[in-house]
Design a protein around this motif. Sequence first.
Motif, PDB file in Angstrom:
ATOM      1  N   GLU A   3      46.840  42.071  51.155  1.00 39.92           N
ATOM      2  CA  GLU A   3      45.472  42.450  51.530  1.00 39.92           C
ATOM      3  C   GLU A   3      44.642  42.864  50.326  1.00 39.92           C
ATOM      4  OE1 GLU A   3      43.812  42.409  54.469  1.00 39.92           O
ATOM      5  OE2 GLU A   3      45.514  41.282  55.236  1.00 39.92           O
ATOM      6  N   ASN A   4      45.268  43.429  49.290  1.00 42.52           N
ATOM      7  CA  ASN A   4      44.503  43.929  48.149  1.00 42.52           C
ATOM      8  C   ASN A   4      44.287  42.874  47.062  1.00 42.52           C
ATOM      9  OD1 ASN A   4      47.096  43.779  47.226  1.00 42.52           O
ATOM     10  ND2 ASN A   4      47.230  45.886  46.510  1.00 42.52           N
ATOM     11  N   TYR A   5      44.617  41.643  47.319  1.00 39.51           N
ATOM     12  CA  TYR A   5      44.421  40.576  46.334  1.00 39.51           C
ATOM     13  C   TYR A   5      42.931  40.268  46.210  1.00 39.51           C
ATOM     14  CZ  TYR A   5      44.440  36.025  44.095  1.00 39.51           C
ATOM     15  OH  TYR A   5      44.206  34.986  43.242  1.00 39.51           O
ATOM     16  N   THR A   6      42.423  40.234  44.981  1.00 35.40           N
ATOM     17  CA  THR A   6      41.021  39.907  44.738  1.00 35.40           C
ATOM     18  C   THR A   6      40.968  38.579  44.002  1.00 35.40           C
ATOM     19  OG1 THR A   6      40.510  42.238  44.528  1.00 35.40           O
ATOM     20  CG2 THR A   6      38.881  40.698  43.699  1.00 35.40           C
ATOM     21  N   ASP A   7      40.343  37.622  44.607  1.00 35.09           N
ATOM     22  CA  ASP A   7      40.190  36.303  43.994  1.00 35.09           C
ATOM     23  C   ASP A   7      39.150  36.396  42.891  1.00 35.09           C
ATOM     24  OD1 ASP A   7      40.157  33.643  43.396  1.00 35.09           O
ATOM     25  OD2 ASP A   7      39.116  33.019  45.219  1.00 35.09           O
ATOM     26  N   PRO A   8      39.519  36.099  41.601  1.00 30.59           N
ATOM     27  CA  PRO A   8      38.545  36.232  40.515  1.00 30.59           C
ATOM     28  C   PRO A   8      37.347  35.293  40.661  1.00 30.59           C
ATOM     29  CG  PRO A   8      40.612  35.357  39.687  1.00 30.59           C
ATOM     30  CD  PRO A   8      40.823  35.701  41.119  1.00 30.59           C
ATOM     31  N   SER A   9      37.494  34.228  41.411  1.00 32.07           N
ATOM     32  CA  SER A   9      36.356  33.324  41.579  1.00 32.07           C
ATOM     33  C   SER A   9      35.432  33.807  42.689  1.00 32.07           C
ATOM     34  CB  SER A   9      36.845  31.912  41.896  1.00 32.07           C
ATOM     35  OG  SER A   9      37.511  31.889  43.135  1.00 32.07           O
ATOM     36  N   GLY A  10      35.815  34.863  43.396  1.00 28.18           N
ATOM     37  CA  GLY A  10      35.019  35.361  44.512  1.00 28.18           C
ATOM     38  C   GLY A  10      33.816  36.165  44.078  1.00 28.18           C
ATOM     39  N   ASN A  11      33.818  36.671  42.855  1.00 30.02           N
ATOM     40  CA  ASN A  11      32.660  37.433  42.405  1.00 30.02           C
ATOM     41  C   ASN A  11      32.437  37.130  40.934  1.00 30.02           C
ATOM     42  OD1 ASN A  11      32.677  39.713  40.585  1.00 30.02           O
ATOM     43  ND2 ASN A  11      33.431  41.079  42.148  1.00 30.02           N
ATOM     44  N   THR A  12      31.189  37.038  40.547  1.00 30.35           N
ATOM     45  CA  THR A  12      30.831  36.579  39.204  1.00 30.35           C
ATOM     46  C   THR A  12      31.366  37.498  38.124  1.00 30.35           C
ATOM     47  OG1 THR A  12      28.839  35.596  40.108  1.00 30.35           O
ATOM     48  CG2 THR A  12      28.900  35.876  37.737  1.00 30.35           C
ATOM     49  N   GLU A  13      31.273  38.792  38.316  1.00 26.25           N
ATOM     50  CA  GLU A  13      31.729  39.733  37.301  1.00 26.25           C
ATOM     51  C   GLU A  13      33.230  39.613  37.071  1.00 26.25           C
ATOM     52  OE1 GLU A  13      31.731  44.525  36.431  1.00 26.25           O
ATOM     53  OE2 GLU A  13      30.698  43.738  38.183  1.00 26.25           O
ATOM     54  N   ALA A  14      33.994  39.510  38.147  1.00 27.50           N
ATOM     55  CA  ALA A  14      35.441  39.376  38.020  1.00 27.50           C
ATOM     56  C   ALA A  14      35.812  38.042  37.386  1.00 27.50           C
ATOM     57  CB  ALA A  14      36.104  39.515  39.388  1.00 27.50           C
ATOM     58  N   PHE A  15      35.078  36.997  37.718  1.00 23.75           N
ATOM     59  CA  PHE A  15      35.372  35.690  37.138  1.00 23.75           C
ATOM     60  C   PHE A  15      35.099  35.686  35.648  1.00 23.75           C
ATOM     61  CE2 PHE A  15      34.191  31.320  36.000  1.00 23.75           C
ATOM     62  CZ  PHE A  15      35.390  30.702  36.290  1.00 23.75           C
ATOM     63  N   ARG A  16      33.980  36.279  35.237  1.00 24.21           N
ATOM     64  CA  ARG A  16      33.670  36.345  33.794  1.00 24.21           C
ATOM     65  C   ARG A  16      34.716  37.156  33.054  1.00 24.21           C
ATOM     66  NH1 ARG A  16      27.146  37.130  34.053  1.00 24.21           N
ATOM     67  NH2 ARG A  16      26.663  34.941  34.437  1.00 24.21           N
ATOM     68  N   PHE A  18      37.781  37.504  33.933  1.00 21.07           N
ATOM     69  CA  PHE A  18      39.006  36.695  33.949  1.00 21.07           C
ATOM     70  C   PHE A  18      38.961  35.602  32.890  1.00 21.07           C
ATOM     71  CE2 PHE A  18      41.088  32.846  35.632  1.00 21.07           C
ATOM     72  CZ  PHE A  18      42.381  33.298  35.668  1.00 21.07           C
ATOM     73  N   THR A  19      37.820  34.938  32.729  1.00 19.15           N
ATOM     74  CA  THR A  19      37.735  33.821  31.788  1.00 19.15           C
ATOM     75  C   THR A  19      37.544  34.271  30.358  1.00 19.15           C
ATOM     76  OG1 THR A  19      35.363  33.595  32.159  1.00 19.15           O
ATOM     77  CG2 THR A  19      36.818  32.232  33.501  1.00 19.15           C
ATOM     78  N   GLU A  20      37.046  35.486  30.149  1.00 18.37           N
ATOM     79  CA  GLU A  20      36.778  35.944  28.788  1.00 18.37           C
ATOM     80  C   GLU A  20      37.895  36.815  28.223  1.00 18.37           C
ATOM     81  OE1 GLU A  20      32.962  37.798  28.936  1.00 18.37           O
ATOM     82  OE2 GLU A  20      31.943  35.911  29.351  1.00 18.37           O
ATOM     83  N   THR A  21      38.992  36.952  28.928  1.00 20.08           N
ATOM     84  CA  THR A  21      40.101  37.740  28.398  1.00 20.08           C
ATOM     85  C   THR A  21      40.709  36.996  27.218  1.00 20.08           C
ATOM     86  OG1 THR A  21      41.593  36.736  30.004  1.00 20.08           O
ATOM     87  CG2 THR A  21      40.690  38.884  30.558  1.00 20.08           C
ATOM     88  N   PRO A  22      41.029  37.720  26.158  1.00 17.19           N
ATOM     89  CA  PRO A  22      41.615  37.049  24.989  1.00 17.19           C
ATOM     90  C   PRO A  22      42.989  36.498  25.326  1.00 17.19           C
ATOM     91  CG  PRO A  22      41.697  39.428  24.727  1.00 17.19           C
ATOM     92  CD  PRO A  22      40.900  39.146  25.979  1.00 17.19           C
TER      93      PRO A  22
END
Length: 56
Positions: A3-16, A18-22
């Motif tokens: 239930e606590n899983y957050t899809d990184p593509s579900g929100n712009t801030e989380a996706f950014r 996720f994609t900008e992590t070194p």
Amino acid sequence: MPENYTDPSGNTEAFRAFTETPNVAGPTETPSRIPLIVGVVVVVLVVAVVAWLALS
């Protein structure tokens, strides 16, 4: 899925975030050729010494 899983593509801030992590592993680098060159030189020297001892 939990239930606590957050899809990184579900929100712009989380996706950014996720994609900008070194990249932890860093860029893949080609291995150094120095050990190979040193190994070849050592093998050639050993063969030369063995041949010199066999012929003397």
